[in-house]
Design a protein around this motif. Structure first.
Motif, mmCIF file in Angstrom:
data_model
loop_
_atom_site.group_PDB
_atom_site.id
_atom_site.type_symbol
_atom_site.label_atom_id
_atom_site.label_comp_id
_atom_site.label_asym_id
_atom_site.label_seq_id
_atom_site.Cartn_x
_atom_site.Cartn_y
_atom_site.Cartn_z
ATOM 1 N N ALA A 190 0.824 -1.261 0.138
ATOM 2 C CA ALA A 190 0.034 0.099 0.152
ATOM 3 C C ALA A 190 0.986 1.245 0.067
ATOM 4 C CB ALA A 190 -0.836 -0.033 1.271
ATOM 5 N N GLY A 191 0.282 2.117 -0.460
ATOM 6 C CA GLY A 191 1.026 3.606 -0.649
ATOM 7 C C GLY A 191 1.467 4.017 0.720
ATOM 8 N N ASP A 192 0.535 3.712 1.848
ATOM 9 C CA ASP A 192 0.720 4.212 3.192
ATOM 10 C C ASP A 192 1.606 3.308 4.012
ATOM 11 O OD1 ASP A 192 -1.272 2.602 3.576
ATOM 12 O OD2 ASP A 192 -2.589 4.044 3.953
ATOM 13 N N SER A 239 4.931 8.080 4.607
ATOM 14 C CA SER A 239 3.621 8.471 4.250
ATOM 15 C C SER A 239 2.880 8.502 5.573
ATOM 16 C CB SER A 239 3.037 7.213 3.650
ATOM 17 O OG SER A 239 3.708 7.017 2.294
ATOM 18 N N LEU A 240 2.990 7.789 6.645
ATOM 19 C CA LEU A 240 2.516 8.211 7.843
ATOM 20 C C LEU A 240 2.754 9.534 8.610
ATOM 21 C CD1 LEU A 240 3.014 4.493 9.490
ATOM 22 C CD2 LEU A 240 1.453 5.269 8.235
ATOM 23 N N GLU A 241 4.118 9.981 8.174
ATOM 24 C CA GLU A 241 4.085 11.265 8.391
ATOM 25 C C GLU A 241 3.234 12.398 7.925
ATOM 26 O OE1 GLU A 241 5.473 13.235 10.932
ATOM 27 O OE2 GLU A 241 5.708 11.113 11.642
ATOM 28 N N VAL A 242 3.055 12.155 6.574
ATOM 29 C CA VAL A 242 2.315 13.117 5.920
ATOM 30 C C VAL A 242 0.786 12.904 6.311
ATOM 31 C CG1 VAL A 242 1.227 13.768 3.366
ATOM 32 C CG2 VAL A 242 3.671 12.901 3.662
ATOM 33 N N TYR A 243 0.335 11.815 6.555
ATOM 34 C CA TYR A 243 -1.043 11.538 7.081
ATOM 35 C C TYR A 243 -1.121 12.138 8.643
ATOM 36 C CZ TYR A 243 -2.991 7.657 4.687
ATOM 37 O OH TYR A 243 -3.430 6.720 3.697
ATOM 38 N N ARG A 244 0.040 12.330 9.379
ATOM 39 C CA ARG A 244 -0.133 13.021 10.745
ATOM 40 C C ARG A 244 -0.110 14.367 10.604
ATOM 41 N NH1 ARG A 244 3.811 9.027 11.821
ATOM 42 N NH2 ARG A 244 2.964 7.129 13.031
ATOM 43 N N VAL A 270 -13.392 14.545 5.819
ATOM 44 C CA VAL A 270 -12.028 14.288 5.272
ATOM 45 C C VAL A 270 -11.224 13.838 6.605
ATOM 46 C CG1 VAL A 270 -9.960 15.149 4.293
ATOM 47 C CG2 VAL A 270 -11.978 15.637 3.391
ATOM 48 N N ARG A 271 -11.319 14.543 7.628
ATOM 49 C CA ARG A 271 -10.415 14.397 8.912
ATOM 50 C C ARG A 271 -10.702 12.750 9.230
ATOM 51 N NH1 ARG A 271 -8.094 14.992 14.110
ATOM 52 N NH2 ARG A 271 -8.198 12.611 13.829
ATOM 53 N N ALA A 272 -12.049 12.689 9.425
ATOM 54 C CA ALA A 272 -12.439 11.160 9.802
ATOM 55 C C ALA A 272 -11.873 10.231 8.950
ATOM 56 C CB ALA A 272 -13.868 11.030 9.911
ATOM 57 N N GLU A 273 -11.930 10.440 7.686
ATOM 58 C CA GLU A 273 -11.477 9.357 6.860
ATOM 59 C C GLU A 273 -9.752 9.413 6.780
ATOM 60 O OE1 GLU A 273 -11.554 6.457 4.111
ATOM 61 O OE2 GLU A 273 -13.285 7.501 4.842
ATOM 62 N N VAL A 274 -9.263 10.377 6.868
ATOM 63 C CA VAL A 274 -7.488 10.367 7.076
ATOM 64 C C VAL A 274 -7.343 9.798 8.522
ATOM 65 C CG1 VAL A 274 -5.382 11.823 6.989
ATOM 66 C CG2 VAL A 274 -7.137 12.381 5.535
ATOM 67 N N GLY A 275 -7.978 10.075 9.479
ATOM 68 C CA GLY A 275 -7.771 9.451 10.674
ATOM 69 C C GLY A 275 -7.816 7.803 10.543
ATOM 70 N N ALA A 276 -8.681 7.468 9.945
ATOM 71 C CA ALA A 276 -9.189 5.955 9.855
ATOM 72 C C ALA A 276 -7.933 5.285 9.111
ATOM 73 C CB ALA A 276 -10.361 5.630 9.013
ATOM 74 N N GLN A 277 -7.598 6.073 7.855
ATOM 75 C CA GLN A 277 -6.425 5.286 6.978
ATOM 76 C C GLN A 277 -5.141 5.367 7.994
ATOM 77 O OE1 GLN A 277 -6.555 4.235 3.853
ATOM 78 N NE2 GLN A 277 -8.875 4.580 4.208
ATOM 79 N N LEU A 278 -4.964 6.513 8.528
ATOM 80 C CA LEU A 278 -3.751 6.458 9.429
ATOM 81 C C LEU A 278 -3.745 5.189 10.499
ATOM 82 C CD1 LEU A 278 -1.003 7.509 10.562
ATOM 83 C CD2 LEU A 278 -2.263 9.162 11.904
ATOM 84 N N ALA A 279 -4.902 5.090 10.980
ATOM 85 C CA ALA A 279 -5.180 4.038 12.062
ATOM 86 C C ALA A 279 -4.846 2.536 11.487
ATOM 87 C CB ALA A 279 -6.509 3.988 12.802
ATOM 88 N N ARG A 280 -5.440 2.463 10.466
ATOM 89 C CA ARG A 280 -5.310 1.195 9.758
ATOM 90 C C ARG A 280 -4.094 1.028 9.217
ATOM 91 N NH1 ARG A 280 -4.359 0.331 5.271
ATOM 92 N NH2 ARG A 280 -4.584 2.585 4.575
ATOM 93 N N ALA A 281 -3.270 2.188 8.541
ATOM 94 C CA ALA A 281 -1.912 1.858 8.079
ATOM 95 C C ALA A 281 -0.963 1.522 9.312
ATOM 96 C CB ALA A 281 -1.402 3.288 7.376
ATOM 97 N N GLU A 282 -1.389 2.057 10.247
ATOM 98 C CA GLU A 282 -0.271 1.735 11.507
ATOM 99 C C GLU A 282 -0.626 0.540 12.005
ATOM 100 O OE1 GLU A 282 -1.311 4.948 14.319
ATOM 101 O OE2 GLU A 282 0.615 6.039 13.876
ATOM 102 N N ARG A 283 -1.794 0.202 12.156
ATOM 103 C CA ARG A 283 -1.850 -1.384 12.545
ATOM 104 C C ARG A 283 -1.307 -2.254 11.546
ATOM 105 N NH1 ARG A 283 -7.519 -0.452 12.567
ATOM 106 N NH2 ARG A 283 -7.472 -1.855 10.576
ATOM 107 N N GLU A 284 -1.419 -1.970 10.311
ATOM 108 C CA GLU A 284 -0.706 -2.898 9.234
ATOM 109 C C GLU A 284 0.684 -3.071 9.463
ATOM 110 O OE1 GLU A 284 -2.409 -2.245 5.761
ATOM 111 O OE2 GLU A 284 -4.402 -2.795 6.119
#
Lengths: 149, 149
Positions: free
Chosen positions: A75-77, A82-87, B103-117
């Motif tokens: 995945a791109g993230d 990428s995580l830094e950009v998200y944050r 958007v904030r909710a979506e990006v937050g969810a993506q970040l959480a998911r990416a961190e888990r993965e």
DNA sequence: GTAGACGTTGACGTGGACGTCAAGGCCAGG
DNA sequence: CCTGGCCTTGACGTCCACGTCAACGTCTAC
């Protein structure tokens, strides 16, 4: 696939793809005739870019995601950058939302105040001799209307 | 007062004032030598513009307020046109805030998911023979450290 | 062979609110 | 008279993600 088809697949335009290439964001192989050539991986990169664009990310902010995908990650993230950009984006969004909420409250207050003052001015202007009686002429006619059909 | 002083009084630049004039938003009288000349009323108009600018209003959106003040009203928002701008702005702000929250909710969810993965991938990579025991060596040393001072 | 649908590069336009020169006029103090 | 600080107009630059147009090459189908 060629540029027109890729654009269509991704719901964008050829101009956009050329723009991305000019930024080095989505370079293309070239066919013998000079035509740009793309594959399914490019489509994935492009989709990643578009999703982030829809989130309001700038093109430069999508670069870490694209690089991450091109590095072979699922995945791109999947990469720290990428995580830094998200944050950073979350922080930006929070700032922006907070700002807009404060502005909204302020504008709402101004509107309410202005409406009060306008109403007060109108009342003062329209009522130099007391308020006009409600239904000054209508009530006497009601019986007529009700009794004459 | 001349342009430099007005700019300073309002905390802006001469370039900005000339820009406003070019839009017909804040025209200036001219002295004999061609210099722009402003008075206290202009300062009030300018302050009105700046306040709205800080709220995120476009310059054209400030025009009704400026016209209202110039028409002799006590406040820039004493006119119906100004109130309409307020209301439109409130609606815009609500739309914008709603959008950003989604958007904030979506990006937050993506970040959480990416961190888990990412965490899952790390764990799988670092532990090919099961998780390492916690404090594998530390506990036996505790008594030593506590008993040797 | 020619129309039409694709592709190419290059370059300018868009919107918003100014910033940043450049070239020069006006005026006070020394 | 000259310096320095204010002022003038005009015009181009900024940021961003493309849109739009021009002039031209390439390939396919008829």
């Amino acid at each position: 696939m060629r540029i027109g088809e890729l654009a269509q697949q991704a719901g964008t335009t050829t101009r956009t793809l050329r723009h991305y290439e000019s930024l080095g964001l989505l370079p293309a192989r070239r066919a013998g005739n000079g035509y740009r050539t793309y594959d399914e991986d490019d489509l994935r990169l492009l989709r990643q870019i578009r999703v982030l664009q829809d989130f309001g990310f700038g093109l430069e902010e999508t670069r870490p995601f694209v690089d991450c995908l091109r590095a072979g990650h699922p995945a791109g993230d999947s990469c720290p950058a990428s995580l830094e950009v998200y944050r950073r984006k979350l922080a930006e969004l929070d700032d922006c939302i907070g700002h807009l909420r404060r502005v909204r409250a302020e504008v709402g207050a101004q509107l309410a105040r202005a409406e009060r003052e306008t109403a007060a001015l109108k009342a003062a202007a329209e009522v130099p001799g007391g308020p006009p009686p409600l239904c000054a002429l209508a009530p006497p006619d009601i019986e007529e209307e009700l009794s004459t059909p």
